[in-house]
Motif scaffolding. Structure first.
Motif, short mmCIF file in Angstrom:
data_model
loop_
_atom_site.label_atom_id
_atom_site.label_comp_id
_atom_site.label_asym_id
_atom_site.label_seq_id
_atom_site.Cartn_x
_atom_site.Cartn_y
_atom_site.Cartn_z
N LYS A 1 4.41 -1.15 4.10
CA LYS A 1 3.56 -0.02 3.73
C LYS A 1 4.41 1.24 3.53
O LYS A 1 5.39 1.44 4.22
CB LYS A 1 2.57 0.24 4.88
CG LYS A 1 1.48 1.20 4.51
CD LYS A 1 0.44 1.31 5.62
CE LYS A 1 -0.59 2.34 5.20
NZ LYS A 1 -1.32 2.89 6.31
N ILE A 2 4.01 2.05 2.54
CA ILE A 2 4.62 3.37 2.38
C ILE A 2 3.60 4.40 2.78
O ILE A 2 2.45 4.36 2.32
CB ILE A 2 5.10 3.57 0.92
CG1 ILE A 2 6.24 2.57 0.62
CG2 ILE A 2 5.57 5.00 0.70
CD1 ILE A 2 6.66 2.49 -0.82
N GLU A 3 3.99 5.27 3.72
CA GLU A 3 3.04 6.26 4.25
C GLU A 3 3.26 7.63 3.65
O GLU A 3 4.38 7.97 3.23
CB GLU A 3 3.20 6.38 5.77
CG GLU A 3 2.37 5.40 6.53
CD GLU A 3 3.24 4.41 7.28
OE1 GLU A 3 4.35 4.81 7.67
OE2 GLU A 3 2.82 3.26 7.43
N GLY A 4 2.19 8.42 3.64
CA GLY A 4 2.31 9.79 3.16
C GLY A 4 1.23 10.66 3.75
O GLY A 4 0.35 10.17 4.48
N LEU B 1 6.18 -4.72 13.97
CA LEU B 1 6.13 -3.66 12.98
C LEU B 1 6.91 -2.45 13.47
O LEU B 1 6.86 -2.09 14.64
CB LEU B 1 4.67 -3.26 12.71
CG LEU B 1 3.81 -4.28 11.96
CD1 LEU B 1 2.39 -3.75 11.77
CD2 LEU B 1 4.42 -4.67 10.62
N HIS B 2 7.66 -1.82 12.54
CA HIS B 2 8.46 -0.64 12.88
C HIS B 2 8.23 0.44 11.85
O HIS B 2 8.00 0.14 10.68
CB HIS B 2 9.95 -1.00 12.87
CG HIS B 2 10.28 -2.16 13.75
ND1 HIS B 2 10.72 -2.03 15.04
CD2 HIS B 2 10.20 -3.49 13.51
CE1 HIS B 2 10.91 -3.23 15.56
NE2 HIS B 2 10.60 -4.13 14.65
N GLN B 3 8.34 1.70 12.31
CA GLN B 3 8.16 2.81 11.38
C GLN B 3 9.46 3.59 11.23
O GLN B 3 10.22 3.75 12.19
CB GLN B 3 7.09 3.75 11.90
CG GLN B 3 5.70 3.34 11.42
CD GLN B 3 4.72 4.47 11.58
OE1 GLN B 3 4.78 5.20 12.58
NE2 GLN B 3 3.82 4.62 10.63
N ILE B 4 9.71 4.07 10.01
CA ILE B 4 10.85 4.94 9.75
C ILE B 4 10.30 6.20 9.11
O ILE B 4 9.45 6.12 8.22
CB ILE B 4 11.84 4.31 8.74
CG1 ILE B 4 12.28 2.93 9.19
CG2 ILE B 4 13.04 5.20 8.51
CD1 ILE B 4 13.17 2.22 8.16
N LEU C 1 7.74 4.96 6.22
CA LEU C 1 7.63 3.58 5.72
C LEU C 1 7.48 2.65 6.93
O LEU C 1 8.06 2.91 7.99
CB LEU C 1 8.89 3.28 4.93
CG LEU C 1 9.18 1.87 4.45
CD1 LEU C 1 9.90 1.94 3.11
CD2 LEU C 1 10.04 1.12 5.45
N THR C 2 6.69 1.60 6.78
CA THR C 2 6.56 0.60 7.83
C THR C 2 7.18 -0.71 7.35
O THR C 2 6.97 -1.09 6.19
CB THR C 2 5.08 0.34 8.18
OG1 THR C 2 4.47 1.59 8.52
CG2 THR C 2 4.93 -0.62 9.34
N TYR C 3 7.95 -1.35 8.22
CA TYR C 3 8.48 -2.68 7.87
C TYR C 3 8.24 -3.64 9.01
O TYR C 3 8.08 -3.23 10.17
CB TYR C 3 9.96 -2.60 7.50
CG TYR C 3 10.90 -2.30 8.64
CD1 TYR C 3 11.22 -0.99 8.97
CD2 TYR C 3 11.49 -3.34 9.38
CE1 TYR C 3 12.10 -0.72 10.01
CE2 TYR C 3 12.37 -3.07 10.42
CZ TYR C 3 12.67 -1.76 10.74
OH TYR C 3 13.52 -1.48 11.77
N SER C 4 8.18 -4.92 8.67
CA SER C 4 8.05 -5.91 9.73
C SER C 4 9.40 -6.62 9.89
O SER C 4 10.10 -6.87 8.91
CB SER C 4 6.92 -6.88 9.42
OG SER C 4 7.36 -7.87 8.53
N PRO D 1 0.84 -1.21 0.00
CA PRO D 1 0.00 0.00 0.00
C PRO D 1 0.87 1.26 0.00
O PRO D 1 1.90 1.29 0.68
CB PRO D 1 -0.80 -0.12 1.30
CG PRO D 1 -0.75 -1.56 1.67
CD PRO D 1 0.53 -2.11 1.12
N GLY D 2 0.46 2.24 -0.75
CA GLY D 2 1.16 3.52 -0.80
C GLY D 2 2.13 3.62 -1.96
O GLY D 2 2.48 4.71 -2.40
N GLU D 3 2.57 2.48 -2.49
CA GLU D 3 3.59 2.52 -3.55
C GLU D 3 3.06 3.20 -4.82
O GLU D 3 3.70 4.10 -5.37
CB GLU D 3 4.07 1.10 -3.89
CG GLU D 3 5.19 1.08 -4.92
CD GLU D 3 5.69 -0.33 -5.22
OE1 GLU D 3 4.96 -1.30 -4.96
OE2 GLU D 3 6.83 -0.43 -5.73
#
Ligand code: FAD
Length: 309
Positions: free
Chosen positions: A205-208, A225-228, A216-219, A121-123
């Motif tokens: 997921k890519i957030e905006g 789950l982690h957010q950058i 961006l969220t990665y597992s 999602p988000g890409e």
């Protein structure tokens, strides 16, 4: 029949068609869409002699230039099959997806490539608004800002090294436990002060903020789950040449690129190839155009050496 039939109307194919038509050759161009990948590009700042343009503008200029010449444009069509001539100097056949068959003494394949997508999602939503695929093209847009690179193969690690010299900080995410890039590249990457490498990190997921990428969220390997926070995400998980339809007819590289020699010749006499669909190093607009011109001049050379009928 055509003297030169060009497949694909991106920068390589358009250059090839113009060069062929300027030789007075009967030229056809199978044009699914003018511009090719250029149509998907927002800002372009490395098309030499044009300090700034954008995809739709450059694509329209390419189309207008082709249309100044006597090129038969076969619009909205894709090539589905190549049937090489039975003997050197014979006619090659191109079967279109519609079933129509085109015949030509020479063929120039310029069907380009597409970047492999993450599929998260988000890409799609933020493509050209923070989601990028080409560090040579878009790196300078992120000068002094943080970016993420996804993919730990050679292209991901090269992109991270490249971007580290321009942006404030690079976080490289690799899905598996280890980077896959060559050791020298890994060593270079790990020596850089503004790079963080995270392994077992799967982008989810890519957030905006509705306008641009903000994070961006990665597992991790354990499902956490982690957010950058980031301004840009460079997706570097592979470039796929549009050559699936050629398997078994022409020599392809292990990556599916059409193997060409230094004259853009393929393994089939009279069939040439140019641009991102080929083994040419570096996939860029200026390079694709130069290759298209080269393929066309090689086709001309081939034609004038055919026995006089
Ligand atoms: P393409 O542009 O891929 O064109 C090939 C064409 O062939 C396409 O229209 C395709 O639909 C068509 N085709 C595919 N299959 C068939 C078939 N079977 N039969 C007939 N036609 C077919 N480069 C830069 O130099 N500067 C930039 O700033 C830049 N930014 C980029 C940004 C993005 C988002 C992307 C995706 C690429 C960018 N690039 C940039 C790379 C550049 O666009 C490519 O290197 C260049 O377009 C390659 O040209 P090409 O003609 O070889 O192929």
């Amino acid at each position: 029949p055509f003297d030169v039939l060009v497949l694909g109307a991106g920068p390589a194919g358009d250059a090839a068609a113009i060069y062929a038509a300027r030789k007075g050759l009967r030229t056809g161009l199978v044009a699914e869409r003018f511009g090719g990948q250029v149509m998907d590009t927002a800002g372009i700042e490395n098309f030499i002699s044009v300090p700034e343009t954008d995809g739709p503008k450059l694509s329209a200029a390419l189309e207008a230039h082709v249309r100044q010449y006597d090129v038969q444009i076969i619009a909205s069509q894709l090539a589905a099959k190549l049937i090489p001539a039975a003997e050197t100097g014979g006619l090659h056949q191109i079967v279109l997806e519609s079933g129509a068959v085109l015949r030509s003494k020479t063929v120039i394949i310029a069907t380009g490539a597409r970047w492999r997508h993450l599929g998260v999602p988000g890409e799609d939503e933020y493509r050209t608004k923070g989601v990028a695929y080409c560090p040579h093209c878009d790196g300078p847009f992120y000068k002094g800002r943080p970016v993420v690179v996804t993919g730990g193969g050679n292209s991901g690690v090269e992109a991270a090294i490249d971007l580290a010299g321009i942006v404030s900080h690079v976080t490289l995410l690799q899905r598996g436990a280890h980077l896959k890039a060559d050791k020298v590249l890994q060593d270079r990457l790990l020596s850089l002060p503004n790079v963080t490498v995270l392994t077992n990190a799967l982008t989810t997921k890519i957030e905006g903020d509705g306008k641009e990428v903000t994070g961006l969220t990665y597992s991790d390997g354990d499902g956490g789950l982690h957010q950058i926070k980031t301004d840009g995400v460079f997706v570097q998980i592979g470039l796929l040449p549009n050559t699936e339809w050629l398997k078994g007819t022409l020599k392809l590289s292990p990556y599916g690129e059409i193997v060409i020699d230094d004259h853009c010749g393929t393994s089939v006499p009279g069939v040439f190839a140019a641009g991102d669909a080929t083994t040419v190093p570096y996939k860029q607009i200026v390079i694709a155009m130069g290759e298209g011109a080269k393929a066309s001049l090689s086709a001309f050379d081939y034609l004038i050496r055919l026995p006089v009928a």
